[in-house]
Design a protein around this motif. Structure first.
Motif, PDB file in Angstrom:
ATOM      1  N   LEU A 176      68.618  86.251  -9.492  1.00  0.00           N
ATOM      2  CA  LEU A 176      68.171  84.899  -9.128  1.00  0.00           C
ATOM      3  C   LEU A 176      67.681  84.119 -10.339  1.00  0.00           C
ATOM      4  O   LEU A 176      67.965  82.924 -10.475  1.00  0.00           O
ATOM      5  CB  LEU A 176      67.070  84.975  -8.072  1.00  0.00           C
ATOM      6  CG  LEU A 176      67.515  85.325  -6.662  1.00  0.00           C
ATOM      7  CD1 LEU A 176      66.306  85.494  -5.752  1.00  0.00           C
ATOM      8  CD2 LEU A 176      68.454  84.276  -6.106  1.00  0.00           C
ATOM      9  N   ILE A 177      66.966  84.783 -11.229  1.00  0.00           N
ATOM     10  CA  ILE A 177      66.503  84.116 -12.443  1.00  0.00           C
ATOM     11  C   ILE A 177      67.705  83.685 -13.285  1.00  0.00           C
ATOM     12  O   ILE A 177      67.724  82.587 -13.838  1.00  0.00           O
ATOM     13  CB  ILE A 177      65.538  85.018 -13.240  1.00  0.00           C
ATOM     14  CG1 ILE A 177      64.243  85.201 -12.445  1.00  0.00           C
ATOM     15  CG2 ILE A 177      65.243  84.437 -14.619  1.00  0.00           C
ATOM     16  CD1 ILE A 177      63.322  86.271 -12.999  1.00  0.00           C
ATOM     17  N   SER A 178      68.733  84.527 -13.367  1.00  0.00           N
ATOM     18  CA  SER A 178      69.957  84.162 -14.086  1.00  0.00           C
ATOM     19  C   SER A 178      70.618  82.959 -13.434  1.00  0.00           C
ATOM     20  O   SER A 178      71.056  82.030 -14.116  1.00  0.00           O
ATOM     21  CB  SER A 178      70.946  85.324 -14.098  1.00  0.00           C
ATOM     22  OG  SER A 178      70.457  86.398 -14.825  1.00  0.00           O
ATOM     23  N   GLY A 179      70.707  82.982 -12.111  1.00  0.00           N
ATOM     24  CA  GLY A 179      71.317  81.865 -11.389  1.00  0.00           C
ATOM     25  C   GLY A 179      70.561  80.569 -11.568  1.00  0.00           C
ATOM     26  O   GLY A 179      71.162  79.497 -11.729  1.00  0.00           O
ATOM     27  N   ILE A 180      69.252  80.628 -11.545  1.00  0.00           N
ATOM     28  CA  ILE A 180      68.434  79.427 -11.758  1.00  0.00           C
ATOM     29  C   ILE A 180      68.663  78.881 -13.157  1.00  0.00           C
ATOM     30  O   ILE A 180      68.796  77.669 -13.349  1.00  0.00           O
ATOM     31  CB  ILE A 180      66.945  79.736 -11.500  1.00  0.00           C
ATOM     32  CG1 ILE A 180      66.707  79.983 -10.009  1.00  0.00           C
ATOM     33  CG2 ILE A 180      66.065  78.598 -12.009  1.00  0.00           C
ATOM     34  CD1 ILE A 180      65.346  80.557  -9.691  1.00  0.00           C
TER      35      ILE A 180
ATOM     36  N   LYS B 288      65.439  82.287 -23.155  1.00  0.00           N
ATOM     37  CA  LYS B 288      64.318  82.019 -22.244  1.00  0.00           C
ATOM     38  C   LYS B 288      64.504  82.778 -20.940  1.00  0.00           C
ATOM     39  O   LYS B 288      63.549  83.297 -20.372  1.00  0.00           O
ATOM     40  CB  LYS B 288      64.206  80.521 -21.953  1.00  0.00           C
ATOM     41  CG  LYS B 288      63.607  79.717 -23.066  1.00  0.00           C
ATOM     42  CD  LYS B 288      63.469  78.276 -22.633  1.00  0.00           C
ATOM     43  CE  LYS B 288      62.891  77.426 -23.730  1.00  0.00           C
ATOM     44  NZ  LYS B 288      62.755  76.027 -23.333  1.00  0.00           N
ATOM     45  N   MET B 289      65.751  82.826 -20.459  1.00  0.00           N
ATOM     46  CA  MET B 289      66.033  83.523 -19.210  1.00  0.00           C
ATOM     47  C   MET B 289      65.724  85.008 -19.361  1.00  0.00           C
ATOM     48  O   MET B 289      65.113  85.614 -18.475  1.00  0.00           O
ATOM     49  CB  MET B 289      67.501  83.330 -18.828  1.00  0.00           C
ATOM     50  CG  MET B 289      67.933  84.150 -17.641  1.00  0.00           C
ATOM     51  SD  MET B 289      69.694  84.072 -17.325  1.00  0.00           S
ATOM     52  CE  MET B 289      70.377  84.770 -18.803  1.00  0.00           C
ATOM     53  N   ILE B 290      66.113  85.596 -20.484  1.00  0.00           N
ATOM     54  CA  ILE B 290      65.870  87.019 -20.703  1.00  0.00           C
ATOM     55  C   ILE B 290      64.372  87.290 -20.791  1.00  0.00           C
ATOM     56  O   ILE B 290      63.873  88.270 -20.225  1.00  0.00           O
ATOM     57  CB  ILE B 290      66.617  87.503 -21.958  1.00  0.00           C
ATOM     58  CG1 ILE B 290      68.110  87.513 -21.661  1.00  0.00           C
ATOM     59  CG2 ILE B 290      66.141  88.883 -22.385  1.00  0.00           C
ATOM     60  CD1 ILE B 290      68.992  87.800 -22.831  1.00  0.00           C
ATOM     61  N   VAL B 291      63.654  86.408 -21.468  1.00  0.00           N
ATOM     62  CA  VAL B 291      62.197  86.574 -21.564  1.00  0.00           C
ATOM     63  C   VAL B 291      61.571  86.500 -20.177  1.00  0.00           C
ATOM     64  O   VAL B 291      60.705  87.314 -19.834  1.00  0.00           O
ATOM     65  CB  VAL B 291      61.585  85.523 -22.517  1.00  0.00           C
ATOM     66  CG1 VAL B 291      60.077  85.506 -22.420  1.00  0.00           C
ATOM     67  CG2 VAL B 291      62.022  85.787 -23.947  1.00  0.00           C
ATOM     68  N   ARG B 292      62.015  85.547 -19.364  1.00  0.00           N
ATOM     69  CA  ARG B 292      61.479  85.425 -17.996  1.00  0.00           C
ATOM     70  C   ARG B 292      61.789  86.661 -17.172  1.00  0.00           C
ATOM     71  O   ARG B 292      60.962  87.132 -16.393  1.00  0.00           O
ATOM     72  CB  ARG B 292      62.031  84.181 -17.319  1.00  0.00           C
ATOM     73  CG  ARG B 292      61.439  82.915 -17.876  1.00  0.00           C
ATOM     74  CD  ARG B 292      61.994  81.699 -17.209  1.00  0.00           C
ATOM     75  NE  ARG B 292      61.468  80.504 -17.867  1.00  0.00           N
ATOM     76  CZ  ARG B 292      62.062  79.342 -17.863  1.00  0.00           C
ATOM     77  NH1 ARG B 292      63.197  79.179 -17.221  1.00  0.00           N
ATOM     78  NH2 ARG B 292      61.527  78.317 -18.486  1.00  0.00           N
ATOM     79  N   GLN B 293      63.011  87.186 -17.319  1.00  0.00           N
ATOM     80  CA  GLN B 293      63.372  88.390 -16.577  1.00  0.00           C
ATOM     81  C   GLN B 293      62.506  89.574 -17.010  1.00  0.00           C
ATOM     82  O   GLN B 293      62.054  90.353 -16.173  1.00  0.00           O
ATOM     83  CB  GLN B 293      64.849  88.720 -16.787  1.00  0.00           C
ATOM     84  CG  GLN B 293      65.774  87.765 -16.078  1.00  0.00           C
ATOM     85  CD  GLN B 293      67.224  88.004 -16.442  1.00  0.00           C
ATOM     86  OE1 GLN B 293      67.543  88.415 -17.540  1.00  0.00           O
ATOM     87  NE2 GLN B 293      68.106  87.711 -15.501  1.00  0.00           N
TER      88      GLN B 293
ATOM     89  N   VAL C 174      73.474  90.692 -19.692  1.00  0.00           N
ATOM     90  CA  VAL C 174      73.453  89.341 -20.266  1.00  0.00           C
ATOM     91  C   VAL C 174      73.444  89.405 -21.787  1.00  0.00           C
ATOM     92  O   VAL C 174      74.145  88.638 -22.455  1.00  0.00           O
ATOM     93  CB  VAL C 174      72.239  88.542 -19.740  1.00  0.00           C
ATOM     94  CG1 VAL C 174      72.051  87.251 -20.520  1.00  0.00           C
ATOM     95  CG2 VAL C 174      72.422  88.229 -18.262  1.00  0.00           C
ATOM     96  N   LEU C 175      72.669  90.317 -22.353  1.00  0.00           N
ATOM     97  CA  LEU C 175      72.614  90.453 -23.814  1.00  0.00           C
ATOM     98  C   LEU C 175      73.976  90.813 -24.404  1.00  0.00           C
ATOM     99  O   LEU C 175      74.360  90.300 -25.453  1.00  0.00           O
ATOM    100  CB  LEU C 175      71.592  91.511 -24.212  1.00  0.00           C
ATOM    101  CG  LEU C 175      70.132  91.096 -24.157  1.00  0.00           C
ATOM    102  CD1 LEU C 175      69.232  92.291 -24.421  1.00  0.00           C
ATOM    103  CD2 LEU C 175      69.852  89.999 -25.159  1.00  0.00           C
ATOM    104  N   VAL C 176      74.699  91.683 -23.752  1.00  0.00           N
ATOM    105  CA  VAL C 176      76.000  92.103 -24.266  1.00  0.00           C
ATOM    106  C   VAL C 176      77.075  91.045 -23.987  1.00  0.00           C
ATOM    107  O   VAL C 176      77.947  90.794 -24.824  1.00  0.00           O
ATOM    108  CB  VAL C 176      76.405  93.467 -23.652  1.00  0.00           C
ATOM    109  CG1 VAL C 176      77.827  93.834 -24.003  1.00  0.00           C
ATOM    110  CG2 VAL C 176      75.446  94.544 -24.123  1.00  0.00           C
TER     111      VAL C 176
END
Length: 121
Positions: A103-107, A3-8, A42-44
Motif C-alpha cells: 500500500l505504501i508503494s501504491g500511494i 522516501k517510499m523505502i524509508v517510510r516502509q 523495489v531496491l533491485v
C-alpha cells in the motif's frame, strides 16, 4: 523511491516493535518479514525501471515490465525462503506487513504526478 523505502522501513521497524511488545517477538519478526521482500524488490527493480531509453516509449514500457517482473520474482522467492526456514512465522503478521508495504508503494506511485521534475532542454 527513496522516501517510499524509508517510510516502509519506518513502518516495518515500528510495527515489528509494537507487535513484539503486544504479542511476541515472532509476530514482530513476521511483520518485518512481510515488509522486507517488498523493500528489497523495489531496491533491485528501480535501477532496471530507470534505464535510459532515449525517449523511446516502447523501451520505457519494456523496462517497466522487466522491473516489475524482477520485483515480483524476488518477493515470491524471499517469501518462499521465509516460509521454508522460519518455523515460528506468524502468517497473519507477515500478510499485514506485506499488504502495508504494498500500500505504501501504491500511494507513492499514485502521487508520482505531484513530483516536480526539472526538465532542462
Amino acid at each position: 523511491y527513496k522516501k517510499m523505502i524509508v517510510r516502509q522501513l519506518v513502518f516495518g521497524v515500528s510495527g515489528a516493535i509494537a507487535l513484539g511488545i503486544i504479542f511476541d517477538i515472532h509476530a514482530g519478526i513476521s511483520l518485518l518479514a512481510g515488509v522486507m521482500p517488498v523493500v528489497i524488490g523495489v531496491l533491485v527493480a528501480s535501477p532496471i525501471a530507470n534505464k535510459k531509453n532515449n525517449d523511446n516509449p516502447g523501451g520505457i514500457v519494456i523496462n517497466a515490465l522487466k522491473a516489475e517482473a524482477v520485483k515480483i520474482f524476488l518477493i515470491l522467492a524471499l517469501m518462499w525462503l521465509e516460509f521454508k526456514f522460519y518455523n515460528d512465522l506468524v502468517p497473519m503478521a507477515l500478510v499485514v506487513g506485506l499488504v502495508m508495504a504494498a500500500l505504501i508503494s501504491g500511494i507513492a506511485i499514485s502521487h508520482i504526478d505531484n513530483i516536480k521534475i526539472d526538465n532542462k532542454e
